[in-house]
Design a protein around this motif. Structure first.
Motif, PDB file in Angstrom:
ATOM      1  N   ASN A  88      59.660  10.940  27.038  1.00  0.00           N
ATOM      2  CA  ASN A  88      58.609  11.723  27.688  1.00  0.00           C
ATOM      3  C   ASN A  88      57.434  12.019  26.774  1.00  0.00           C
ATOM      4  OD1 ASN A  88      60.705  13.246  26.421  1.00  0.00           O
ATOM      5  ND2 ASN A  88      59.907  15.124  27.289  1.00  0.00           N
ATOM      6  N   ARG A  89      57.423  11.390  25.577  1.00  0.00           N
ATOM      7  CA  ARG A  89      56.316  11.631  24.664  1.00  0.00           C
ATOM      8  C   ARG A  89      55.959  10.349  23.927  1.00  0.00           C
ATOM      9  NH1 ARG A  89      57.971  15.779  20.688  1.00  0.00           N
ATOM     10  NH2 ARG A  89      58.554  14.057  19.329  1.00  0.00           N
ATOM     11  N   GLY A  90      55.294   9.447  24.625  1.00  0.00           N
ATOM     12  CA  GLY A  90      54.662   8.311  23.981  1.00  0.00           C
ATOM     13  C   GLY A  90      55.457   7.032  23.895  1.00  0.00           C
ATOM     14  N   GLY A 141      54.250  15.901  28.666  1.00  0.00           N
ATOM     15  CA  GLY A 141      54.079  15.356  30.008  1.00  0.00           C
ATOM     16  C   GLY A 141      54.296  16.336  31.133  1.00  0.00           C
ATOM     17  N   GLY A 142      54.662  17.563  30.826  1.00  0.00           N
ATOM     18  CA  GLY A 142      54.954  18.523  31.886  1.00  0.00           C
ATOM     19  C   GLY A 142      53.792  18.786  32.823  1.00  0.00           C
ATOM     20  N   THR A 143      52.603  18.980  32.270  1.00  0.00           N
ATOM     21  CA  THR A 143      51.443  19.263  33.126  1.00  0.00           C
ATOM     22  C   THR A 143      50.874  17.998  33.754  1.00  0.00           C
ATOM     23  OG1 THR A 143      49.819  19.036  31.323  1.00  0.00           O
ATOM     24  CG2 THR A 143      50.802  21.224  31.661  1.00  0.00           C
ATOM     25  N   GLN A 144      51.303  16.838  33.279  1.00  0.00           N
ATOM     26  CA  GLN A 144      50.741  15.580  33.767  1.00  0.00           C
ATOM     27  C   GLN A 144      51.629  14.928  34.823  1.00  0.00           C
ATOM     28  OE1 GLN A 144      47.549  14.699  32.351  1.00  0.00           O
ATOM     29  NE2 GLN A 144      47.988  16.833  31.763  1.00  0.00           N
ATOM     30  N   ILE A 146      54.200  16.101  36.524  1.00  0.00           N
ATOM     31  CA  ILE A 146      54.546  16.923  37.676  1.00  0.00           C
ATOM     32  C   ILE A 146      53.505  16.777  38.789  1.00  0.00           C
ATOM     33  CG2 ILE A 146      53.405  19.067  36.926  1.00  0.00           C
ATOM     34  CD1 ILE A 146      56.880  18.975  38.488  1.00  0.00           C
ATOM     35  N   MET A 147      52.230  16.613  38.384  1.00  0.00           N
ATOM     36  CA  MET A 147      51.161  16.460  39.369  1.00  0.00           C
ATOM     37  C   MET A 147      51.205  15.094  40.044  1.00  0.00           C
ATOM     38  SD  MET A 147      49.943  19.419  39.099  1.00  0.00           S
ATOM     39  CE  MET A 147      48.651  19.224  40.323  1.00  0.00           C
ATOM     40  N   GLN A 148      51.747  14.096  39.343  1.00  0.00           N
ATOM     41  CA  GLN A 148      51.864  12.762  39.923  1.00  0.00           C
ATOM     42  C   GLN A 148      53.059  12.651  40.857  1.00  0.00           C
ATOM     43  OE1 GLN A 148      52.309  10.530  36.323  1.00  0.00           O
ATOM     44  NE2 GLN A 148      50.105  10.337  35.930  1.00  0.00           N
ATOM     45  N   GLN A 149      54.069  13.480  40.636  1.00  0.00           N
ATOM     46  CA  GLN A 149      55.338  13.276  41.315  1.00  0.00           C
ATOM     47  C   GLN A 149      55.642  14.263  42.435  1.00  0.00           C
ATOM     48  OE1 GLN A 149      58.539  12.727  38.467  1.00  0.00           O
ATOM     49  NE2 GLN A 149      57.199  11.626  37.054  1.00  0.00           N
ATOM     50  N   LEU A 150      54.913  15.357  42.497  1.00  0.00           N
ATOM     51  CA  LEU A 150      55.119  16.348  43.559  1.00  0.00           C
ATOM     52  C   LEU A 150      53.804  16.632  44.266  1.00  0.00           C
ATOM     53  CD1 LEU A 150      57.478  19.004  41.890  1.00  0.00           C
ATOM     54  CD2 LEU A 150      58.094  17.188  43.493  1.00  0.00           C
ATOM     55  N   PRO A 151      53.854  17.130  45.503  1.00  0.00           N
ATOM     56  CA  PRO A 151      52.622  17.553  46.164  1.00  0.00           C
ATOM     57  C   PRO A 151      51.894  18.600  45.320  1.00  0.00           C
ATOM     58  CG  PRO A 151      54.438  17.476  47.728  1.00  0.00           C
ATOM     59  CD  PRO A 151      55.031  17.274  46.374  1.00  0.00           C
ATOM     60  N   TYR A 152      50.582  18.608  45.403  1.00  0.00           N
ATOM     61  CA  TYR A 152      49.752  19.463  44.549  1.00  0.00           C
ATOM     62  C   TYR A 152      50.200  20.922  44.574  1.00  0.00           C
ATOM     63  CZ  TYR A 152      45.644  21.901  42.751  1.00  0.00           C
ATOM     64  OH  TYR A 152      44.811  22.720  42.029  1.00  0.00           O
ATOM     65  N   ILE A 154      52.992  22.345  45.452  1.00  0.00           N
ATOM     66  CA  ILE A 154      54.335  22.569  44.917  1.00  0.00           C
ATOM     67  C   ILE A 154      54.326  22.459  43.399  1.00  0.00           C
ATOM     68  CG2 ILE A 154      56.727  21.782  44.936  1.00  0.00           C
ATOM     69  CD1 ILE A 154      55.682  23.048  47.578  1.00  0.00           C
ATOM     70  N   ALA A 155      53.641  21.436  42.896  1.00  0.00           N
ATOM     71  CA  ALA A 155      53.553  21.252  41.449  1.00  0.00           C
ATOM     72  C   ALA A 155      52.875  22.445  40.783  1.00  0.00           C
ATOM     73  CB  ALA A 155      52.786  19.969  41.129  1.00  0.00           C
TER      74      ALA A 155
END
Length: 257
Positions: A88-90, A141-144, A146-152, A154-155
């Motif tokens: 999850n980091r690079g 990657g937490g703030t990144q 989550i926005m790609q994988q859940l509806p806005y 909910i994220a």
């Protein structure tokens, strides 16, 4: 320190074995996990990886806060971007990764989950990004993701409240693939791994890479990349093996070449 690592029939199993600390990660465990991910990436005998936690209460509670309190790092470390890379980091791992979530999945455990591809959770699993309650953010990657994988909405609720959701809620929002009993979890994760590992290794990695990179490519570029990749794969040994197996009505045994 115990990050357990085992390989069988093309499947690597990584177990964060620190149940007395809810499988939280201190610096030493992060280093061990980094080495495991590097081996998954580099070992041609590995086609799929499964990540889980030891015990029946936690997948991973993220960073071991007590071990990090008072720790000061040199500012120069901020630019050591290739040091201690994680899934999850690079670190780019195009082999499929399955998460078997056996309980608490919070903080760094949650950001680890977001970097996996298939996710099975036990009924007692809970998920949260609670970093804002401690004055920090969900990094790695937490703030990144989550926005790609859940509806806005909910994220943003998870990011800004830091509150947790249970396994059924995670399933409803598509964060995980399946909810099973704790006893069933290892077998279900293995069944996913075996099904995936039976496929052509080069094609698996190509499919994953193209799918992930599609988030940052326009459709024309993505389609062209598909064409080029398929042309390369058509000349692989695996494609010849697949054709012969189909003609002979048997299962193919791929070589990853």
């Amino acid at each position: 320190m115990s990050i357990d690592f085992a390989v069988e029939d093309g499947v690597a199993t990584i177990t964060i074995n620190r149940p007395e600390r809810r499988n939280a990660l201190d610096a030493e465990h992060y280093d061990g996990l980094s080495r495991c991910w590097t081996q998954v990436r580099d070992d041609p005998a590995i086609n799929v990886a499964v990540i889980t936690g030891a015990g029946d209460k936690a997948f991973c509670a993220g960073a071991d806060i007590k071990s990090w309190v008072g720790r000061e790092a040199e500012l120069a470390e901020l630019w050591l971007t290739q040091k201690g890379q994680l899934l999850n980091r690079g670190l780019e791992i195009w082999k499929p990764v399955i998460a078997a979530v056996n309980g608490v999945c919070v903080g760094g455990g949650m950001t680890l989950l977001l970097a996996t591809d298939i996710r099975v959770a036990s009924e007692n699993a809970i998920f949260s990004l609670a970093e804002v309650k401690r004055g920090i953010i969900a990094a790695n990657g937490g703030t990144q993701r989550i926005m790609q994988q859940l509806p806005y909405a909910i994220a943003m609720e998870m990011l800004l409240t830091g509150d947790s959701i249970d396994a059924q809620t995670a399933l409803r929002w598509g964060l995980i693939n399946k909810v099973v009993t704790l006893a069933e979890l290892p077998d279900v994760a293995k069944e996913y791994a075996d099904r995936i590992a039976a496929n052509a290794p080069l094609a698996l990695q190509a499919a994953k890479e193209l799918a992930i990179r599609s988030r940052h490519m326009d459709i024309a570029t993505g389609l062209r990349m598909e064409q080029l990749t398929n042309r390369i794969l058509h000349h692989s040994e695996d494609t010849k093996i697949a054709k012969a197996a189909f003609a002979e009505k048997r299962k193919p045994k791929f070589t990853g070449r």
